[in-house]
Motif scaffolding. Structure first.
Motif, PDB file in Angstrom:
ATOM      1  N   ALA A 103     -78.711  61.515 -32.151  1.00 40.73           N
ATOM      2  CA  ALA A 103     -78.061  61.362 -30.850  1.00 40.73           C
ATOM      3  C   ALA A 103     -76.770  60.550 -30.978  1.00 40.73           C
ATOM      4  N   PHE A 104     -76.799  59.501 -31.779  1.00 45.87           N
ATOM      5  CA  PHE A 104     -75.618  58.665 -32.010  1.00 45.87           C
ATOM      6  C   PHE A 104     -74.488  59.491 -32.621  1.00 45.87           C
ATOM      7  N   GLU A 105     -74.799  60.260 -33.650  1.00 48.05           N
ATOM      8  CA  GLU A 105     -73.773  61.071 -34.314  1.00 48.05           C
ATOM      9  C   GLU A 105     -73.210  62.131 -33.368  1.00 48.05           C
ATOM     10  N   GLN A 106     -74.066  62.759 -32.587  1.00 47.80           N
ATOM     11  CA  GLN A 106     -73.599  63.768 -31.630  1.00 47.80           C
ATOM     12  C   GLN A 106     -72.705  63.139 -30.565  1.00 47.80           C
ATOM     13  N   ALA A 107     -73.154  62.026 -30.003  1.00 44.61           N
ATOM     14  CA  ALA A 107     -72.411  61.377 -28.927  1.00 44.61           C
ATOM     15  C   ALA A 107     -71.048  60.882 -29.390  1.00 44.61           C
ATOM     16  N   ASN A 108     -70.928  60.531 -30.655  1.00 45.07           N
ATOM     17  CA  ASN A 108     -69.688  59.953 -31.170  1.00 45.07           C
ATOM     18  C   ASN A 108     -68.878  60.899 -32.047  1.00 45.07           C
ATOM     19  N   ARG A 109     -69.279  62.152 -32.114  1.00 45.03           N
ATOM     20  CA  ARG A 109     -68.618  63.093 -33.020  1.00 45.03           C
ATOM     21  C   ARG A 109     -67.115  63.180 -32.767  1.00 45.03           C
ATOM     22  N   ALA A 110     -66.712  63.396 -31.541  1.00 48.80           N
ATOM     23  CA  ALA A 110     -65.287  63.521 -31.232  1.00 48.80           C
ATOM     24  C   ALA A 110     -64.559  62.201 -31.480  1.00 48.80           C
ATOM     25  N   TYR A 111     -65.188  61.089 -31.141  1.00 46.71           N
ATOM     26  CA  TYR A 111     -64.585  59.776 -31.369  1.00 46.71           C
ATOM     27  C   TYR A 111     -64.336  59.540 -32.855  1.00 46.71           C
TER      28      TYR A 111
END
Length: 165
Positions: free
Chosen positions: A17-25
């Motif tokens: 979830a962390f990687e998905q939520a921050n992918r664009a960032y």
């Protein structure tokens, strides 16, 4: 103060979830990991835990005071008393000194728990935030490199028990 914990199997969902939520960032400052990273995440997580069991690396999660996963910090390529440091802090946790505190904790852990005497790190030249975190933690520039097609800087820190650790 952020909490640093060793990566375990039960962190898989939170890490995903962390990687998905921050992918664009993350993609704004480092190359994107690609769709395959997410498709194969569960198998990769298990493989990293198996690698960690060999002592070749040490993977950690960074939690906030409420226990929410806000970052990752790792030591890879452990050999001959040294390892390479890498970290990612989620967008919602930036600007509060958490990366600096997490790297400080990792430097202490590297020396006391893992018996390391030096750490290396690398980042792109234009990633000023990452460079600042490293420099605040006693890392010094040791050279330049090309990192995923971008100009980069190499860092090293020895004497892991110094600099307020």
């Amino acid at each position: 103060m952020p909490i640093l914990e060793r990566r375990r199997a039960d962190y898989a969902d939170a890490l995903f979830a962390f990687e998905q939520a921050n992918r664009a960032y993350f993609a704004r400052s480092i190359p994107d990991r690609g769709d395959a990273y997410f498709t194969e995440f569960a198998a990769r997580h298990q493989a990293l835990l198996a690698e960690q069991d060999t002592g070749a690396c040490h993977f950690h999660v960074l939690l906030d005071e409420e226990g929410e996963l806000i970052g990752r910090i790792n030591l890879v390529d452990v050999a001959q008393g040294s390892a390479e440091l890498g970290y990612r802090i989620g967008e919602s946790a930036t600007g509060r000194g958490l990366a600096t505190a997490a790297v400080r904790q990792m430097c202490r852990l590297a020396g006391t728990t893992y018996g390391l005497v030096a750490l290396t790190a690398r980042t792109t030249l234009d990633n000023r935030a990452s460079r600042t975190v490293l420099e605040r933690n006693g890392f010094t520039e040791t050279g330049t490199l090309t990192l995923n097609g971008h100009p980069g800087v190499r860092y090293r820190r020895a004497r892991l028990g110094e600099y307020g650790d």
